[in-house]
Design a protein around this motif. Structure first.
Motif, short mmCIF file in Angstrom:
data_model
loop_
_atom_site.label_atom_id
_atom_site.label_comp_id
_atom_site.label_asym_id
_atom_site.label_seq_id
_atom_site.Cartn_x
_atom_site.Cartn_y
_atom_site.Cartn_z
N SER A 264 0.83 -1.21 0.00
CA SER A 264 0.00 0.00 0.00
C SER A 264 0.87 1.26 0.00
O SER A 264 0.44 2.31 -0.46
N ASP A 265 2.10 1.14 0.53
CA ASP A 265 2.98 2.32 0.55
C ASP A 265 4.11 2.19 -0.49
O ASP A 265 5.11 2.89 -0.42
N PHE A 266 3.97 1.28 -1.43
CA PHE A 266 4.98 1.11 -2.47
C PHE A 266 4.65 2.02 -3.65
O PHE A 266 3.51 2.47 -3.80
N ASN A 267 5.64 2.27 -4.50
CA ASN A 267 5.38 3.08 -5.70
C ASN A 267 5.63 2.28 -6.98
O ASN A 267 6.03 1.10 -6.91
N ASP A 268 5.42 2.92 -8.10
CA ASP A 268 5.52 2.21 -9.40
C ASP A 268 6.88 1.54 -9.57
O ASP A 268 6.98 0.44 -10.14
N ASP A 269 7.93 2.18 -9.12
CA ASP A 269 9.28 1.64 -9.31
C ASP A 269 9.55 0.40 -8.46
O ASP A 269 10.54 -0.31 -8.69
N ASP A 270 8.70 0.18 -7.48
CA ASP A 270 8.89 -1.00 -6.63
C ASP A 270 8.36 -2.27 -7.29
O ASP A 270 8.59 -3.37 -6.80
N TYR A 271 7.64 -2.09 -8.36
CA TYR A 271 7.05 -3.25 -9.04
C TYR A 271 7.65 -3.40 -10.45
O TYR A 271 7.86 -2.41 -11.14
N GLY A 272 7.86 -4.67 -10.83
CA GLY A 272 8.33 -4.95 -12.18
C GLY A 272 7.18 -5.18 -13.12
O GLY A 272 7.31 -5.16 -14.34
N ASP A 273 6.02 -5.46 -12.56
CA ASP A 273 4.77 -5.60 -13.33
C ASP A 273 3.63 -5.45 -12.32
O ASP A 273 3.82 -4.81 -11.29
N ARG A 274 2.51 -6.04 -12.58
CA ARG A 274 1.38 -5.83 -11.67
C ARG A 274 1.66 -6.36 -10.26
O ARG A 274 1.24 -5.77 -9.27
N THR A 275 2.38 -7.49 -10.18
CA THR A 275 2.52 -8.14 -8.87
C THR A 275 3.97 -8.31 -8.41
O THR A 275 4.23 -8.30 -7.21
N HIS A 276 4.89 -8.56 -9.36
CA HIS A 276 6.27 -8.87 -8.97
C HIS A 276 7.03 -7.61 -8.57
O HIS A 276 6.83 -6.55 -9.16
N LEU A 277 7.90 -7.79 -7.59
CA LEU A 277 8.64 -6.64 -7.07
C LEU A 277 9.99 -6.50 -7.75
O LEU A 277 10.64 -7.52 -8.06
N THR A 278 10.41 -5.28 -7.94
CA THR A 278 11.78 -5.04 -8.39
C THR A 278 12.68 -5.20 -7.16
O THR A 278 12.20 -5.38 -6.03
N ARG A 279 13.98 -5.07 -7.38
CA ARG A 279 14.89 -5.17 -6.24
C ARG A 279 14.62 -4.04 -5.23
O ARG A 279 14.82 -4.20 -4.03
N LEU A 280 14.10 -2.92 -5.75
CA LEU A 280 13.78 -1.80 -4.84
C LEU A 280 12.58 -2.16 -3.96
O LEU A 280 12.61 -1.97 -2.73
N GLY A 281 11.56 -2.71 -4.60
CA GLY A 281 10.39 -3.16 -3.84
C GLY A 281 10.76 -4.30 -2.91
O GLY A 281 10.25 -4.40 -1.79
N GLY A 282 11.64 -5.17 -3.40
CA GLY A 282 12.09 -6.30 -2.58
C GLY A 282 12.76 -5.83 -1.31
O GLY A 282 12.56 -6.40 -0.22
N ALA A 283 13.55 -4.75 -1.42
CA ALA A 283 14.24 -4.23 -0.24
C ALA A 283 13.23 -3.68 0.77
O ALA A 283 13.35 -3.88 1.98
N LYS A 284 12.20 -3.00 0.25
CA LYS A 284 11.15 -2.49 1.14
C LYS A 284 10.43 -3.65 1.84
O LYS A 284 10.18 -3.60 3.04
N LEU A 285 10.12 -4.66 1.04
CA LEU A 285 9.42 -5.82 1.61
C LEU A 285 10.28 -6.46 2.71
O LEU A 285 9.79 -6.82 3.78
N ALA A 286 11.58 -6.59 2.41
CA ALA A 286 12.48 -7.22 3.38
C ALA A 286 12.46 -6.48 4.71
O ALA A 286 12.43 -7.09 5.78
N ARG A 287 12.47 -5.15 4.63
CA ARG A 287 12.46 -4.36 5.88
C ARG A 287 11.17 -4.61 6.67
O ARG A 287 11.20 -4.83 7.87
N GLN A 288 10.04 -4.59 5.94
CA GLN A 288 8.76 -4.77 6.63
C GLN A 288 8.62 -6.17 7.20
O GLN A 288 8.14 -6.37 8.32
N VAL A 289 9.06 -7.14 6.42
CA VAL A 289 8.95 -8.53 6.88
C VAL A 289 9.90 -8.77 8.05
O VAL A 289 9.56 -9.48 9.00
#
Lengths: 419, 425
Positions: free
Chosen positions: A378-403
């Protein structure tokens, strides 16, 4: 009577018996080798399963080799963190070295051992779940993480092609005997045809294979040989000449870096309608009502709220209730993966509200059944996603922090660590 | 390997084309492995024929039931029961009726859709559609397991009894002749005069030599089928479809062309090896089905070495009754064409199989008669007589081109064949 024919017959009899003995000893020897192999980790420098080590290229990772990988890497005192789920958590679109689970390991530190056993298209009860359950006594301080779409009930014995993992562990006596799960499996298989669609073995055939494997360990031996020494199955991924014969360990992780993709490749305009339909699909059954004429409708009720569609959620609850034995639920973290904001902002305000509610309600339902759960995105941006669902490495880093925050909290709540 | 199940889809086309979703894969299923591991030792331990034969019959019924299902058992039970009863009468008319019933059953289960949807539709689309509507609903989606094999075996049995052969009186022996599990789905097509004595001998005295020889044969068959043919199927299925085939360099096209020929030989002969080896482990000797067909130096020889049990069956029960080579060149050629069209059609209800059969029929007619053609015939015959390599090469090229027709639609096969001599696409 001449001596020569007698000798010849004797020699033939000895040769025959020697051959049969050789077959028996050879077969027994291979089974023994398989058993030994199952206890050894051959996945050197393992980060995640790639297309070279997945069913896409006829490599079917065994529960045994995943368990061996854990044993080889875990340090005394570490809390085991196993990641299952689908390509999102496998890190599709995140290049080798920048996979989100590597970041998660860094975030969690040396007190935790993180293993990414997610596969493309697999579900919450597949590979990683089976391995975590199989290692529950050896590593009682463990957290299992997997992702799901909200309202998507998991199959109790696994999803599609990954089902073999559950049955491998089942026949090898690695799983908890859980009557509720057994009943759910029976019920889910009742309506299966004897022969599955072309290309898929029947469940009976799959179970027979795994039943045989508990004695012969042929899958572990095959994987060991094909990974370390010689691959014998042709695949179109390895189609140049005799390249397919190369041991699989010699192939690099081919995952591209999706941050390098141009925006119109990540969010292809020609697929917009389809993708928006997928995004709406996540919530359309969750909040549905019926008109006076009995037609389904997406409409708020008189009080201005979206009405929960009870049959949908009841079926979902029944599914997650029996997906895992009760004792494993509290250490299971379910991640509900939200869609990219690129699509969310193209929904109407009402649709956005309904989508958000679906995820939040989904989290509550999982928690009510004894699991831990959180949604992300919900707090991710367009660059965090590689497509509709998969995360880029940037989104992956955010996910890692939250998880990581969540895992630490779970570890405290489960008394793995001192508060 | 799970993936193997999808590879076998095409391999299965060999054996029961209309039911290729698995029957061709039976020997490589885990169920079958367990079945063999249980059945063979019990058979060996029983020792007495009076126990072995009923046990083997029970095992064959279990095997058939597992792979065909209850609905699949009914046709063979009905047809087998009728054939058995008719054979006992030794009445020529009754036997002819039994033969007719087998032919009708085979046509009904396997060729109804082809006859209505293809053949009749060609003559008159309205008739074809009407026939498909009225008859099509009665035909099961897949023909009964192994109907191509047991129908041919029943026809052979009744034809021989009709000609004065001894009928099978023991129902147990008849059951085993009908559904002997090693040869049930992929042959070889048995002859009861050879099979029954061999079965009796096996039940009486299967020995360690039989087990050893059978095991070696099974191992050879598995090697040919699983290691070679199934891998080749993956590569061929990837490269052979036209756009990719056209994109290959000339050498690559010839390689795929060769691999198609190697694959079909290893696939089918490997399966036959497994069947023959398994039977041998029960002490039963099944007829050979292949004898180095790619070493043949003329087409007649090729057909004496390729799928021998089918070609000899068609020779004995179709070609010779039609008149064989007794009534002059044209009649011989026509008989050959009919026999080979049938061989083609036996492989599946599709035009390209018929075309493949006719292609070989024409080739054989040419081989048998070219030397007598005025002008070029005698010198060509003399030339080829001095050049065994040229004979071999022309025979094999002809047979291997035939595989393109066998596997692909005729237009695609023609284009692929042309591309072997043209680096363009």
């Amino acid at each position: 009577m001449s001596v020569i024919p007698v000798l010849r017959r004797l020699s033939s009899a000895i040769a025959t018996r020697t051959m049969l003995l050789g077959v028996a000893v050879g077969f027994g020897g291979l089974c023994w080798l398989g058993r030994i192999t199952a206890g050894q980790s051959h996945l050197t420098h393992f980060v995640r399963f790639t297309e070279w080590t997945s069913p896409e290229t006829n490599y079917y990772p065994t529960v045994g080799e995943m368990m061996a990988t854990v044993r080889a890497r875990m340090q005394p005192g570490q809390i085991l963190v196993i990641v299952g789920g689908n390509s999102i958590l496998r890190g599709a679109g995140q290049p080798a070295g920048q996979v989100w689970t590597q970041r998660l390991q860094t975030e969690l530190g040396v007190g935790y051992g993180v293993f990414n056993f997610a596969f493309d298209g697999s579900g919450i009860t597949d590979g990683g779940a089976v391995v975590a359950e199989a290692l529950r006594r050896e590593y009682p301080r463990q957290v299992y993480i997997a992702n799901a779409a909200p309202g998507q009930p998991p199959a109790p014995d696994g999803t599609g092609v990954y089902r073999f993992m559950f049955w491998e562990a089942y026949y090898k006596g690695l799983l908890i005997a859980d009557p509720a799960r057994a009943a759910a499996i029976e019920a889910s298989n009742e309506n299966l045809p004897v022969r599955n669609p072309p290309g898929e073995p029947s469940l009976q055939e799959l179970r027979t294979r795994e039943w045989l494997d508990q004695f012969c360990y042929f899958q572990d031996l095959w994987n060991r040989v094909t990974y370390k020494d010689l691959n014998l199955v042709w695949g179109f991924y390895m189609r140049d000449g005799l390249q397919f014969l190369r041991a699989r360990k010699r192939y690099a992780d081919p995952e591209p870096d999706s941050t390098t993709f141009p925006l119109d490749k990540r969010y292809n305009p020609s697929n917009l309608a389809i993708e928006l339909a997928n995004v709406r699909g996540c919530s359309q059954f969750a909040y549905m009502s019926f008109s006076a004429a009995g037609n389904p409708q997406m409409r708020k009720d008189a009080s201005g709220r979206w009405p929960l569609y009870r049959p949908f959620w009841d079926q979902f609850v029944a599914g997650i209730r029996t997906a895992m034995p009760d004792e494993l639920k509290p250490r299971t973290l379910v991640l509900l993966s939200r869609s990219s904001p690129y699509y969310i902002r193209r929904l109407s305000a009402d649709e956005r509200e309904r989508d958000d509610l679906t995820y939040r309600h989904g989290v509550e339902v999982w928690k009510a059944e004894g699991y831990d759960a959180m949604d992300y995105g919900s707090d991710f941006n367009d660059d965090d996603y590689g497509d509709r669902t998969h995360l880029t490495r940037l989104g992956g880093a955010k996910l890692a922090r939250q998880v990581a925050d969540k895992v630490r909290a779970m570890a405290g709540a489960l008394h793995y660590t001192r508060p | 390997m799970l993936a193997s199940f999808s590879w076998f889809q095409n391999a299965g086309a060999w054996f029961e084309p209309a039911t290729l979703a698995g029957f061709g894969t039976i020997f490589t299923t885990y169920w079958f492995v367990v079945f063999v591991v249980v059945v063979l030792p019990i058979f060996w331990l029983l020792r007495r024929p009076a126990l072995r034969l009923p046990f083997l019959a029970l095992a064959c019924v279990a095997y058939h039931y597992h792979f065909a299902g209850p609905a699949g058992l009914l046709p063979i039970m009905g047809l087998g029961g009728f054939t058995y009863a008719v054979g006992l009468t030794r009445n020529r008319i009754a036997c002819a009726a039994g033969i007719t019933l087998s032919v009708v059953a085979l046509c009904f289960y396997k060729y109804t859709h082809f006859l209505t949807g293809e053949l009749l539709y060609l003559l008159n689309p309205g008739w074809g559609a009407a026939a498909e509507r009225s008859v099509g609903g009665w035909v099961p989606a897949a023909p009964p397991l192994a109907i191509s094999f047991f129908a041919f075996e029943f026809i052979h049995y009744l034809a021989d009894v009709r000609q004065g052969g001894q009928p099978i009186r023991n129902p147990l022996q008849f059951v085993l002749f009908s559904i002997f599990f090693p040869s049930l789905v992929a042959g070889p097509i048995k002859r009861y005069e050879q099979f029954l004595p061999s079965l009796a001998e096996g039940a009486r005295a299967v020995g360690i030599d039989d087990v050893s020889a059978g095991l070696q044969r099974v191992a050879m068959g598995l090697l040919k089928k699983v290691v070679v043919a199934d891998n080749l199927i993956l590569a061929i299925d990837f490269y052979a479809p036209l756009p990719r085939f056209a994109a290959l360099p000339l050498g690559g096209r010839w390689l795929i062309f060769t691999l198609i020929a190697v694959r079909i030989l290893f696939d089918f002969s490997g399966y036959s090896d497994i069947a023959i080896g398994l039977a041998r482990m029960l002490g039963v000797r099944l007829p050979e089905n292949f004898n180095w067909p790619y070493a043949a130096t003329d087409l007649q020889q090729f057909w004496q070495r390729w799928h021998i049990s089918l070609s000899s069956w068609v020779r004995d029960y179709v070609y010779i009754p039609l008149g064989g080579n007794r009534h002059g060149v044209w009649r011989r050629a026509a008989n050959g064409l009919m026999a080979f069209a049938l061989i083609g059609l036996w492989h599946g209800p599709a035009w390209h199989f018929v075309l493949w059969g006719l292609y070989h029929g024409v080739g054989l007619a040419f081989c048998a008669n070219y030397a007598a053609c005025p002008g070029v015939g005698p010198p060509l015959a003399r030339l080829l007589g001095r050049q065994p390599f040229a004979c071999w090469l022309s025979t094999q090229l002809f047979a291997w081109f035939g595989w393109l027709i066998f596997f692909y639609p005729a237009a695609d096969a023609w284009r692929m064949g042309a591309m072997l001599f043209n680096s363009g696409s």
